[in-house]
Scaffold this active site. Structure first.
Site, short mmCIF file in Angstrom:
data_model
loop_
_atom_site.label_atom_id
_atom_site.label_comp_id
_atom_site.label_asym_id
_atom_site.label_seq_id
_atom_site.Cartn_x
_atom_site.Cartn_y
_atom_site.Cartn_z
N MET A 267 -54.39 58.45 24.94
CA MET A 267 -54.05 57.10 24.39
C MET A 267 -54.99 56.20 25.06
O MET A 267 -54.56 55.07 25.31
CB MET A 267 -52.73 56.78 24.07
N HIS B 72 -57.10 62.70 15.19
CA HIS B 72 -56.45 61.34 14.76
C HIS B 72 -55.69 61.46 13.39
O HIS B 72 -56.10 62.04 12.49
CB HIS B 72 -57.59 60.35 14.63
N ASP C 218 -67.58 59.40 19.69
CA ASP C 218 -68.84 58.72 19.97
C ASP C 218 -68.36 57.28 20.92
O ASP C 218 -67.24 57.24 21.20
CB ASP C 218 -69.80 58.34 19.03
C1 GAR Z 1 -50.99 62.85 17.43
O1 GAR Z 1 -50.28 62.62 16.15
C2 GAR Z 1 -52.35 62.47 17.57
O2 GAR Z 1 -53.17 62.51 16.25
C3 GAR Z 1 -51.98 61.04 17.88
O3 GAR Z 1 -51.47 60.87 18.90
C4 GAR Z 1 -50.33 62.19 18.42
C5 GAR Z 1 -50.16 62.68 19.81
O4 GAR Z 1 -49.26 63.91 19.49
N1 GAR Z 1 -53.55 60.56 18.39
C6 GAR Z 1 -54.14 59.34 18.08
O5 GAR Z 1 -53.18 58.32 17.37
C7 GAR Z 1 -55.43 58.98 18.67
N2 GAR Z 1 -55.63 57.89 18.34
P1 GAR Z 1 -49.18 65.04 20.78
O6 GAR Z 1 -49.09 64.32 22.08
O7 GAR Z 1 -47.86 65.73 20.44
O8 GAR Z 1 -50.26 66.03 20.41
#
Ligand code: GAR
Length: 191
Positions: free
Chosen positions: A89, A108, A140
């Site tokens: 993040m 995402h 990107d």
């Molecule tokens: C997931 O839902 C992923 O898609 C999102 O964070 C979560 C991480 O979960 N990512 C974003 O929003 C990126 N913009 P995880 O740590 O259990 O994989």
């Protein structure tokens, strides 16, 4: 064997899904290193349990460019071929993206280009769309832009809350990321 560098900031369930796909023999790859920019990220515990090389690199108070230079150093030392953002993040600096041009993947929780940025599931819920989902794409320099590798659709049900919707999207993420990664690996130039 394709060497993966995985960047996380928290739970790391997508990282676990990638690792489990490798363990099942569904992905011709190995995890060369896992890096978290949050020192107490739960995903680091999983890495430790499975003996995967893991680094906690606290990004707090460090300038983005300096932090990313340290990331690049660790990833180069681990000789990674592909970088997988798995709930990482923090925005990446242009010089990081250039260092791994065309070799960074992200997952995402929406059907990009819809709902980029934070809280994509809440954004979709608030917009009252009938269908949302998840996307794996190459990274990107834009925010959640970059060529799409694969997407999975998830219906928004009448009884859904943001939590129930997010949970169903996450189930699809765990299937989609290993599949998209296999496609990206197959497309890598043979060395
Ligand atoms: C997931 O839902 C992923 O898609 C999102 O964070 C979560 C991480 O979960 N990512 C974003 O929003 C990126 N913009 P995880 O740590 O259990 O994989």
């Amino acid at each position: 064997m394709t060497r993966l560098g995985i960047l996380i900031s928290g739970r790391g369930s997508n990282f676990q899904a990638i690792h489990q796909a490798i363990e099942r023999g569904e992905l011709a790859a190995e995890i060369a290193c896992v890096i978290s920019n949050v020192p107490d990220a739960a995903g680091l515990g999983y890495a430790q349990t499975y003996g995967l090389p893991a680094h906690a690199l606290d990004s707090k108070g460090i300038k983005r460019a300096d932090f990313d230079t340290r990331l690049i150093g660790i990833l180069h030392d681990a000789k990674v071929d592909l970088v997988c953002l798995a709930g990482y993040m923090r925005l990446l600096s242009p010089h990081f993206i250039q260092a791994f041009a065309g070799r960074i993947l992200n997952i995402h929780p929406s059907l990009l280009p819809a709902f980029p940025g934070l809280d994509a599931q809440s954004q979709a819920f608030a917009a009252r769309v009938k269908t949302t989902g998840c996307t794996v794409h190459f990274v990107d320099e834009g925010l959640d832009t970059g060529p799409v590798i694969a997407q999975a659709q998830v219906p928004v049900l009448p009884a859904d809350t943001v939590e129930s919707l997010s949970a169903r999207i996450l189930q699809q993420e765990h299937l989609l990321y290993p599949r998209a990664l296999a496609m990206a690996i197959a497309a890598l130039p043979k060395s």
